[in-house]
Write a protein that holds these residues in place. Sequence first.
Motif, PDB file in Angstrom:
ATOM      1  N   CYS A 175      65.850  77.549  35.265  1.00  0.00           N
ATOM      2  CA  CYS A 175      64.855  76.495  35.146  1.00  0.00           C
ATOM      3  C   CYS A 175      65.445  75.237  35.776  1.00  0.00           C
ATOM      4  O   CYS A 175      66.540  74.809  35.412  1.00  0.00           O
ATOM      5  CB  CYS A 175      64.517  76.236  33.683  1.00  0.00           C
ATOM      6  N   CYS A 178      65.666  72.280  32.844  1.00  0.00           N
ATOM      7  CA  CYS A 178      66.654  72.277  31.760  1.00  0.00           C
ATOM      8  C   CYS A 178      67.903  73.069  32.107  1.00  0.00           C
ATOM      9  O   CYS A 178      68.900  72.982  31.398  1.00  0.00           O
ATOM     10  CB  CYS A 178      66.041  72.785  30.459  1.00  0.00           C
ATOM     11  N   CYS A 204      60.971  76.726  33.306  1.00  0.00           N
ATOM     12  CA  CYS A 204      60.703  77.692  32.242  1.00  0.00           C
ATOM     13  C   CYS A 204      59.403  77.309  31.531  1.00  0.00           C
ATOM     14  O   CYS A 204      58.903  76.201  31.676  1.00  0.00           O
ATOM     15  CB  CYS A 204      61.874  77.756  31.267  1.00  0.00           C
ATOM     16  N   CYS A 207      59.559  74.097  29.338  1.00  0.00           N
ATOM     17  CA  CYS A 207      59.597  72.868  30.131  1.00  0.00           C
ATOM     18  C   CYS A 207      58.238  72.620  30.769  1.00  0.00           C
ATOM     19  O   CYS A 207      57.788  71.484  30.840  1.00  0.00           O
ATOM     20  CB  CYS A 207      60.678  72.952  31.210  1.00  0.00           C
TER      21      CYS A 207
HETATM   22 ZN   LIG Z   1      63.408  74.701  31.143  1.00  0.00          ZN
END
Ligand SMILES: [Zn+2]
Length: 293
Positions: A175, A178, A204, A207
Amino acid sequence: MVDRLVNSEANTRRIATVENCFGGAGVPLAIPGRVLVGEGVLTKMCRKRPKSRQFFLFNDILVYGNIVIGKKKYNKQHIMPLEEVSLEDIDDCPQYRNGWLIRTTTKSFIVCAATETEKKEWMAHINKCVEDLLKKSGKKPVEKHAAVWVPDAEATVCMHCKKTQFTMIVRRHHCRNCGAVVCGPCSSKKFLLPQQSSKPQRVCTSCYERLSNAVKQESAKISSNSLNTTTATANNKDTHNNANNESSGDDDSEDETNGSGNEQHDEPKFYGDSSILSTTETNNTAHVNSSHN
Ligand SMILES: [Zn+2]
Ligand SMILES: [Zn+2]
């Protein structure tokens, strides 16, 4: 001070040497006012494993590359503008010793020095250069940095659904917001992260939801004006922090000849102020030092 090196012959010669070592794999580095402040080998935590990289600290950029032949030939040149760089100390742990985090808007990763002293030297010199640069330009330090990628080896299953097991065929994804290692279905969406790229990036599912909600709230606030476009100036403070500190960058190019592991250690060289450790050792950021004698 580094400034006294600006027009020195030694500085010109050192920069020319760095250019030569990168050869066609690099861009010209000699520009008026630029000073080579220091150089040395650091271990960079990459996606697959730690790798030795040659770092060059200038007064305005941080450059690193793969080591083809030590002190003679480097390739895969990366240039990071120091204006965007901020450092974060990392305590020693089983995976990292003498390490710290280098964060920029587009890329963040952990590096480790061979000894604690070398770590302090590197951090002090980098911080000093960043500080001087921001003072000169009047700019503020960047607040939004790219996520640090969790190394592949730290996730055998998807960090999002906690179900998908990674194999040769079931690939890991990261991701971009993050830094978590996630499976394909848990990262099927993309989101615009303007500080990283002009194109939407893989994120992801969590997120994605968080970022879209933040954008929705943001545009609701200004809905009286013309409808905002999809730019993600989302108000998501520090969402990358949940990747916790044990992670790596995305530069995972393979070494050509550096895999033998028998290189002997050379101490880094710093050309500027050698008393930097005593003056900037205390808490680094935004602290105008009232130095004692
Ligand atoms: Zn993420
Ligand atoms: Zn998953």
